[in-house]
Design a protein around this motif. Structure first.
Motif, PDB file in Angstrom:
ATOM      1  N   GLN A  17       0.842  -1.202   0.000  1.00  0.00           N
ATOM      2  CA  GLN A  17       0.000   0.000   0.000  1.00  0.00           C
ATOM      3  C   GLN A  17       0.872   1.245   0.000  1.00  0.00           C
ATOM      4  OE1 GLN A  17      -2.254  -0.783   3.586  1.00  0.00           O
ATOM      5  NE2 GLN A  17      -4.059  -1.194   2.342  1.00  0.00           N
ATOM      6  N   PHE A  18       0.523   2.197  -0.870  1.00  0.00           N
ATOM      7  CA  PHE A  18       1.304   3.431  -0.926  1.00  0.00           C
ATOM      8  C   PHE A  18       0.454   4.563  -1.489  1.00  0.00           C
ATOM      9  CE2 PHE A  18       2.115   1.002  -4.765  1.00  0.00           C
ATOM     10  CZ  PHE A  18       1.888   1.915  -5.771  1.00  0.00           C
ATOM     11  N   ASP A  19       0.898   5.778  -1.227  1.00  0.00           N
ATOM     12  CA  ASP A  19       0.291   6.999  -1.748  1.00  0.00           C
ATOM     13  C   ASP A  19       1.407   7.881  -2.299  1.00  0.00           C
ATOM     14  OD1 ASP A  19      -2.453   6.548  -1.000  1.00  0.00           O
ATOM     15  OD2 ASP A  19      -1.900   6.999   1.071  1.00  0.00           O
ATOM     16  N   TYR A  20       1.020   8.816  -3.168  1.00  0.00           N
ATOM     17  CA  TYR A  20       1.956   9.793  -3.714  1.00  0.00           C
ATOM     18  C   TYR A  20       1.531  11.199  -3.292  1.00  0.00           C
ATOM     19  CZ  TYR A  20       3.787   6.282  -6.962  1.00  0.00           C
ATOM     20  OH  TYR A  20       4.367   5.175  -7.511  1.00  0.00           O
ATOM     21  N   THR A  21       2.518  12.073  -3.114  1.00  0.00           N
ATOM     22  CA  THR A  21       2.209  13.481  -2.897  1.00  0.00           C
ATOM     23  C   THR A  21       1.974  14.127  -4.259  1.00  0.00           C
ATOM     24  OG1 THR A  21       4.523  14.146  -3.049  1.00  0.00           O
ATOM     25  CG2 THR A  21       3.674  13.602  -0.843  1.00  0.00           C
ATOM     26  N   ASP A  22       1.433  15.330  -4.242  1.00  0.00           N
ATOM     27  CA  ASP A  22       1.317  16.091  -5.483  1.00  0.00           C
ATOM     28  C   ASP A  22       2.723  16.396  -5.989  1.00  0.00           C
ATOM     29  OD1 ASP A  22      -1.447  16.144  -5.296  1.00  0.00           O
ATOM     30  OD2 ASP A  22      -1.501  18.107  -4.330  1.00  0.00           O
ATOM     31  N   PRO A  23       2.930  16.342  -7.300  1.00  0.00           N
ATOM     32  CA  PRO A  23       4.262  16.662  -7.831  1.00  0.00           C
ATOM     33  C   PRO A  23       4.587  18.144  -7.682  1.00  0.00           C
ATOM     34  CG  PRO A  23       2.722  16.138  -9.597  1.00  0.00           C
ATOM     35  CD  PRO A  23       1.993  15.941  -8.322  1.00  0.00           C
ATOM     36  N   ILE A  24       5.880  18.419  -7.535  1.00  0.00           N
ATOM     37  CA  ILE A  24       6.379  19.788  -7.412  1.00  0.00           C
ATOM     38  C   ILE A  24       7.362  20.023  -8.554  1.00  0.00           C
ATOM     39  CG2 ILE A  24       7.718  21.395  -6.005  1.00  0.00           C
ATOM     40  CD1 ILE A  24       6.897  19.621  -3.571  1.00  0.00           C
ATOM     41  N   ALA A  25       7.152  21.058  -9.335  1.00  0.00           N
ATOM     42  CA  ALA A  25       8.058  21.392 -10.446  1.00  0.00           C
ATOM     43  C   ALA A  25       9.098  22.391  -9.961  1.00  0.00           C
ATOM     44  CB  ALA A  25       7.278  21.970 -11.610  1.00  0.00           C
ATOM     45  N   ILE A  26      10.373  22.139 -10.305  1.00  0.00           N
ATOM     46  CA  ILE A  26      11.446  23.073  -9.982  1.00  0.00           C
ATOM     47  C   ILE A  26      12.274  23.310 -11.248  1.00  0.00           C
ATOM     48  CG2 ILE A  26      11.599  22.435  -7.552  1.00  0.00           C
ATOM     49  CD1 ILE A  26      14.163  20.874  -8.296  1.00  0.00           C
ATOM     50  N   ASP A  27      12.869  24.467 -11.336  1.00  0.00           N
ATOM     51  CA  ASP A  27      13.754  24.784 -12.449  1.00  0.00           C
ATOM     52  C   ASP A  27      15.198  24.640 -11.987  1.00  0.00           C
ATOM     53  OD1 ASP A  27      11.843  25.422 -14.430  1.00  0.00           O
ATOM     54  OD2 ASP A  27      11.504  27.367 -13.468  1.00  0.00           O
ATOM     55  N   VAL A  28      16.008  24.010 -12.819  1.00  0.00           N
ATOM     56  CA  VAL A  28      17.443  23.864 -12.548  1.00  0.00           C
ATOM     57  C   VAL A  28      18.178  24.695 -13.597  1.00  0.00           C
ATOM     58  CG1 VAL A  28      19.361  22.235 -12.502  1.00  0.00           C
ATOM     59  CG2 VAL A  28      17.162  21.614 -11.470  1.00  0.00           C
ATOM     60  N   PHE A  29      19.134  25.470 -13.128  1.00  0.00           N
ATOM     61  CA  PHE A  29      19.846  26.425 -13.972  1.00  0.00           C
ATOM     62  C   PHE A  29      21.315  26.051 -14.100  1.00  0.00           C
ATOM     63  CE2 PHE A  29      16.417  28.562 -11.718  1.00  0.00           C
ATOM     64  CZ  PHE A  29      15.728  29.141 -12.752  1.00  0.00           C
ATOM     65  N   GLU A  30      21.950  26.563 -15.143  1.00  0.00           N
ATOM     66  CA  GLU A  30      23.406  26.504 -15.270  1.00  0.00           C
ATOM     67  C   GLU A  30      23.969  27.535 -14.306  1.00  0.00           C
ATOM     68  OE1 GLU A  30      25.528  24.656 -16.947  1.00  0.00           O
ATOM     69  OE2 GLU A  30      24.235  23.638 -18.370  1.00  0.00           O
ATOM     70  N   ALA A  31      24.997  27.153 -13.544  1.00  0.00           N
ATOM     71  CA  ALA A  31      25.636  28.093 -12.630  1.00  0.00           C
ATOM     72  C   ALA A  31      26.595  28.993 -13.406  1.00  0.00           C
ATOM     73  CB  ALA A  31      26.396  27.347 -11.552  1.00  0.00           C
ATOM     74  N   ILE A  32      26.758  30.207 -12.922  1.00  0.00           N
ATOM     75  CA  ILE A  32      27.754  31.115 -13.475  1.00  0.00           C
ATOM     76  C   ILE A  32      29.095  30.734 -12.848  1.00  0.00           C
ATOM     77  CG2 ILE A  32      28.501  33.503 -13.663  1.00  0.00           C
ATOM     78  CD1 ILE A  32      25.540  34.276 -13.334  1.00  0.00           C
ATOM     79  N   GLN A  33      30.031  30.324 -13.669  1.00  0.00           N
ATOM     80  CA  GLN A  33      31.300  29.830 -13.109  1.00  0.00           C
ATOM     81  C   GLN A  33      32.445  30.698 -13.512  1.00  0.00           C
ATOM     82  OE1 GLN A  33      31.866  25.657 -13.400  1.00  0.00           O
ATOM     83  NE2 GLN A  33      29.706  25.246 -13.239  1.00  0.00           N
TER      84      GLN A  33
END
Length: 106
Positions: free
Chosen positions: A90-106
């Motif tokens: 038995q299992f449940d899922y949370t609502d999905p969360i969208a995140i943005d991943v960026f290129e770092a300034i190096q």
């Protein structure tokens, strides 16, 4: 949620609040035995590593500690979802969360 960058292995845990249908904190300790954090990358692959802990006070949720490999392999939108298991299949899922991943300034 904070910004994340390609190649980053966050030093701090991320805490995901768990909410019920009315958007109120949901008690999960005692109801579920384990939690697994699933991360869908922009290319569609799913990544799961690190340690997820059920978190009771001061609020209810899941604390996630990243493993030794960064899940952020490319810039773009990542989707994070938590699978909460009761045991015996038995299992449940949370609502999905969208995140943005960026290129770092190096």
């Amino acid at each position: 949620m904070k910004n994340f960058y390609v190649g980053q292995i966050p030093a701090e845990d991320i805490v995901f609040k768990t909410l019920d249908e009315r958007k109120l904190p949901r008690q999960i300790v005692g109801l579920y035995q384990s939690a697994k954090v699933l991360i869908r990358r922009p290319d569609g692959s799913v990544y799961s590593d690190g340690s997820a802990y059920l978190y009771a006070n001061p609020f209810h949720g899941v604390s996630y500690r990243f493993g030794n490999v960064s899940p952020f392999t490319m810039p773009g939108e990542y989707v994070i979802q938590i699978k909460l298991s009761r045991g015996s299949g038995q299992f449940d899922y949370t609502d999905p969360i969208a995140i943005d991943v960026f290129e770092a300034i190096q």
